[in-house]
Design an enzyme around this catalytic site. Structure first.
Site, mmCIF file in Angstrom:
data_model
loop_
_atom_site.group_PDB
_atom_site.id
_atom_site.type_symbol
_atom_site.label_atom_id
_atom_site.label_comp_id
_atom_site.label_asym_id
_atom_site.label_seq_id
_atom_site.Cartn_x
_atom_site.Cartn_y
_atom_site.Cartn_z
ATOM 1 N N HIS A 117 0.790 -1.370 0.054
ATOM 2 C CA HIS A 117 -0.033 -0.103 -0.072
ATOM 3 C C HIS A 117 0.854 1.284 0.051
ATOM 4 O O HIS A 117 0.491 2.276 -0.412
ATOM 5 C CB HIS A 117 -0.934 -0.077 1.117
ATOM 6 N N ASP A 147 0.339 -7.651 1.476
ATOM 7 C CA ASP A 147 0.613 -6.152 1.694
ATOM 8 C C ASP A 147 2.346 -6.089 1.474
ATOM 9 O O ASP A 147 2.786 -5.227 2.253
ATOM 10 C CB ASP A 147 0.100 -5.556 3.017
ATOM 11 N N GLY A 216 3.435 6.798 8.429
ATOM 12 C CA GLY A 216 4.863 6.756 7.703
ATOM 13 C C GLY A 216 5.682 5.518 7.925
ATOM 14 O O GLY A 216 6.523 5.601 7.564
ATOM 15 N N ASN A 217 5.368 4.905 9.329
ATOM 16 C CA ASN A 217 6.117 3.749 9.646
ATOM 17 C C ASN A 217 5.869 2.680 8.751
ATOM 18 O O ASN A 217 6.468 1.552 8.994
ATOM 19 C CB ASN A 217 5.607 3.358 11.124
ATOM 20 N N SER A 218 4.793 2.567 8.018
ATOM 21 C CA SER A 218 4.311 1.451 7.278
ATOM 22 C C SER A 218 5.533 1.135 6.101
ATOM 23 O O SER A 218 6.189 1.881 5.692
ATOM 24 C CB SER A 218 3.304 1.864 6.185
ATOM 25 N N LEU A 273 -8.641 -23.998 -3.655
ATOM 26 C CA LEU A 273 -9.600 -25.171 -3.882
ATOM 27 C C LEU A 273 -11.038 -24.848 -4.533
ATOM 28 O O LEU A 273 -11.464 -25.743 -5.123
ATOM 29 C CB LEU A 273 -9.874 -26.045 -2.515
ATOM 30 N N GLY A 274 -11.406 -23.703 -4.197
ATOM 31 C CA GLY A 274 -12.851 -23.170 -5.039
ATOM 32 C C GLY A 274 -13.942 -23.558 -4.078
ATOM 33 O O GLY A 274 -14.987 -24.194 -4.399
ATOM 34 N N ILE A 277 -15.780 -21.232 2.942
ATOM 35 C CA ILE A 277 -15.771 -21.911 4.403
ATOM 36 C C ILE A 277 -16.094 -21.346 5.383
ATOM 37 O O ILE A 277 -16.377 -19.917 5.108
ATOM 38 C CB ILE A 277 -14.083 -22.445 4.567
#
Length: 478
Positions: A117, A147, A216-218, A273-274, A277
Site C-alpha cells: 500500500h 501487503d 509513515g512507519n508502514s 480449492l474453490g 468455508i
C-alpha cells in the site's frame, strides 16, 4: 522485635528478598540502532495529477483516512483551501507528493522490501538512504493480498538486514521498530510482542505489538533483540488515525516467501480449492461428534473447481491438508495459498460422522465470485407436522424440476419458519439436506428423523441456500 533488631545489628544472615534478586534491567537498544539503522530507508511516492482530476474528482472518506493513517500525507479535498486559491493553478501532468513510508534493504545490490500500500498507484518512487543519498526506485512487484512489495534501486555495497526466525519469537519479548512516522526519518520506537497469529486477513497471521507505530512507519522493520528483522510494520488499530497501543506486523517468513516470487516473476501464485468455508462452532462440533471445535466447514463448492473434481461436498469438514492440522478455518486459506498450483495434495475430511481421505489437485487463485442474496423469512408454518412443533419448520418435497435445477438427489424445501427456526438462521426457500448427519431425501424421512431426536441436545441441520450450504444448530422444543 528486639531479637530482630539485634540480629540486624549484628549483620547476621540477612539476604535480599527473592523478588529483588529476579529484577532485570531494561534493555539497551543503542547497539541495535547502530546495527540495523543503516539498512532502513525512507520511501516517498509521487503521482501525476492534472488540473481537471484534482479539481473534479471527489475524495472518498475511507481513502482520506487511509492516507492520513499510513502515509502521513492527507489527500487534498475538493473543498480544501489549497484548491480554492485561483492565483496558484496546478499545471497539467504535474507530479505531486503522494505519501511517505518506510522500507528496509534486503540485499546489498539494492532490493528493498516495503508494504504494497506504500507504493500502490505511485508513478514514481524515491528512496532516501540514512546517509541522505536519494535514488529513483523501480517497483519489482507488489502483492496486495499480503501487503508486501519489493522495489529496486541501482546501487551496490548497501548494508542489508539480517532475517530472523519468527518461530522463535515469544509473546512478551522486546522488539524495536525503525521508520519515518509523519515523515520524521530514522525514528526508533520499542515495546513488546503482545500476541502472535492474529487473524486480520486471509493469508497472514499477524504479529501484534505495542510498539508505537504511526503514519509513515508502514513498511519499516520490526526487529528483535538479536538485531534480526522478524516482521514488517503494516497496520495499526486506531480510532483517531494515531497510535493507540495496538500495532500489527507481517511475519518476515511469510513476507520473504512473497518477495522471492515477486523477484522471480513479478507476481505471486497462490493455490486454491474453490470452496467457501466457515468456522466450526462449538455447537456444530458437539452435534457432529467432534471432541473440540476444529477444522474448516465447507459451506459451498464452486462448479468446475478443484474441490468439486476431487469430490468435496458442502457440509464436509476439512480436518487436515497434506498432514497439517486445521485448527481453525483461517488456517486453511494460508496453507492452501502457500501450496504451488498443480500440486496433488491430500485432504482429511469429516462427512456425516465418518472420517475419510481424498486427493485434490490444487488450482490457482482467481477473482472471487459474488454470493447470491438469501431470501427473507416468510409466514409461520402450520403446526400440523411434528417438525413444526419440535423445530419450527414446515417443509415439502422437492419436485423433479427443482432437483435438476439445484443438482440434488434429494432434500426437503423449507416452506415456512417459526421463531425457533428463524433464530437459527433458517429461511424460507432453504433446502434441508441432512438432519443430525442423516440425509433427508423426503419429507417422510425427515419427519421420521425428527421423531427419533433427543430433544435435550442441540440438533445440526445441513442447509442448502442458493449455491452455498452451511450447518446450523437448533435446540428442539421439548
Amino acid at each position: 522485635m528486639i531479637s530482630s533488631l539485634s540480629v540486624a545489628g549484628l549483620g547476621l544472615g540477612v539476604t535480599e528478598p527473592a523478588f529483588a534478586q529476579s529484577v532485570r534491567t531494561l534493555p539497551d537498544f543503542t547497539d541495535l540502532v547502530e546495527q540495523v539503522g543503516p539498512s532502513v530507508v525512507n520511501i516517498r511516492t509521487l503521482e501525476k495529477a492534472s488540473v481537471r482530476e484534482t479539481q473534479n474528482s471527489p475524495q472518498d472518506e475511507e481513502m482520506q483516512e487511509f492516507f492520513r493513517r499510513f502515509f502521513g500525507v492527507p489527500m487534498p479535498s475538493p473543498n480544501s483551501p489549497r484548491q480554492q486559491r485561483p492565483n496558484k493553478p496546478q499545471q497539467p501532468d504535474e507530479e505531486q507528493p503522494r505519501g511517505v513510508g518506510s522500507g528496509f534493504i534486503l540485499s546489498s545490490d539494492g532490493f528493498i522490501m516495503t508494504n504494497a500500500h506504500v507504493v500502490d498507484g505511485a508513478d514514481q518512487v524515491v528512496v532516501t538512504l540514512p546517509d541522505k543519498r536519494e535514488y529513483k526506485a523501480r517497483i519489482v512487484g507488489a502483492d496486495k493480498r499480503s501487503d508486501v512489495a519489493v522495489v529496486k534501486i541501482e546501487a551496490s555495497g548497501l548494508p542489508s538486514v539480517k532475517v530472523g526466525d519468527v518461530s522463535r519469537l515469544k509473546v512478551g519479548e522486546w522488539v524495536m521498530a525503525i521508520g519515518s512516522p509523519f515523515g520524521l526519518e530514522n525514528t526508533v520506537t520499542a515495546g513488546i510482542v503482545s500476541a502472535k497469529q492474529r487473524d486480520t486477513g486471509d493469508y497472514l497471521p499477524f504479529i501484534q505489538t505495542d510498539v508505537a507505530i504511526n503514519p509513515g512507519n508502514s513498511g519499516g522493520p520490526l526487529i528483535n533483540m538479536r538485531g534480526e528483522v522478524v516482521g514488517i510494520n503494516s497496520q495499526i488499530y486506531s480510532r483517531s488515525g494515531g497510535f493507540m497501543g495496538i500495532s500489527f506486523a507481517i511475519p518476515i517468513d511469510e513476507a520473504i516467501r512473497v518477495s522471492e516470487q515477486l523477484r522471480a516473476t513479478g507476481r505471486v501464485q497462490r493455490g486454491r480449492l474453490g470452496i467457501q468455508i466457515d468456522q466450526v462452532s462449538k455447537e456444530v462440533a458437539e452435534s457432529l461428534g467432534l471432541s473440540k471445535a476444529q477444522g474448516a466447514l465447507v459451506r459451498g463448492v464452486e462448479q468446475g473447481s478443484p474441490a468439486e473434481k476431487a469430490g468435496l461436498e458442502a457440509g464436509d469438514i476439512i480436518l487436515r491438508f497434506d498432514g497439517k492440522a486445521i485448527e481453525k478455518s483461517s488456517d486453511l486459506p494460508r496453507i492452501v495459498g502457500n501450496t504451488k498450483p498443480g500440486t496433488r495434495s491430500m485432504l482429511q475430511i469429516l462427512r456425516r460422522g465418518t472420517t475419510r481421505d481424498m486427493a485434490v489437485t490444487v488450482g490457482e487463485v482467481e477473482a472471487e465470485k459474488p454470493t447470491k442474496k438469501a431470501a427473507a423469512p416468510a409466514e409461520k408454518p402450520s403446526s400440523s407436522s411434528l417438525a413444526a412443533k419440535v423445530l419450527g419448520l414446515s417443509v415439502s418435497d422437492l419436485s423433479d424440476a427443482q432437483k435438476k435445477e439445484l443438482k440434488l438427489r434429494g432434500g426437503v424445501r423449507v416452506d415456512a419458519v417459526a421463531e425457533l427456526a428463524a433464530r437459527a438462521g433458517i429461511q424460507e426457500g432453504d433446502v434441508i439436506l441432512a438432519l443430525s448427519n442423516a440425509e433427508t431425501p423426503t419429507v417422510q424421512v425427515f419427519e421420521g428423523l425428527v421423531a427419533k431426536l433427543d430433544r435435550s441436545k442441540p440438533v445440526s441441520l445441513l442447509i442448502r441456500r442458493g449455491d452455498w450450504a452451511q450447518y446450523t444448530v437448533i435446540r428442539p422444543q421439548r
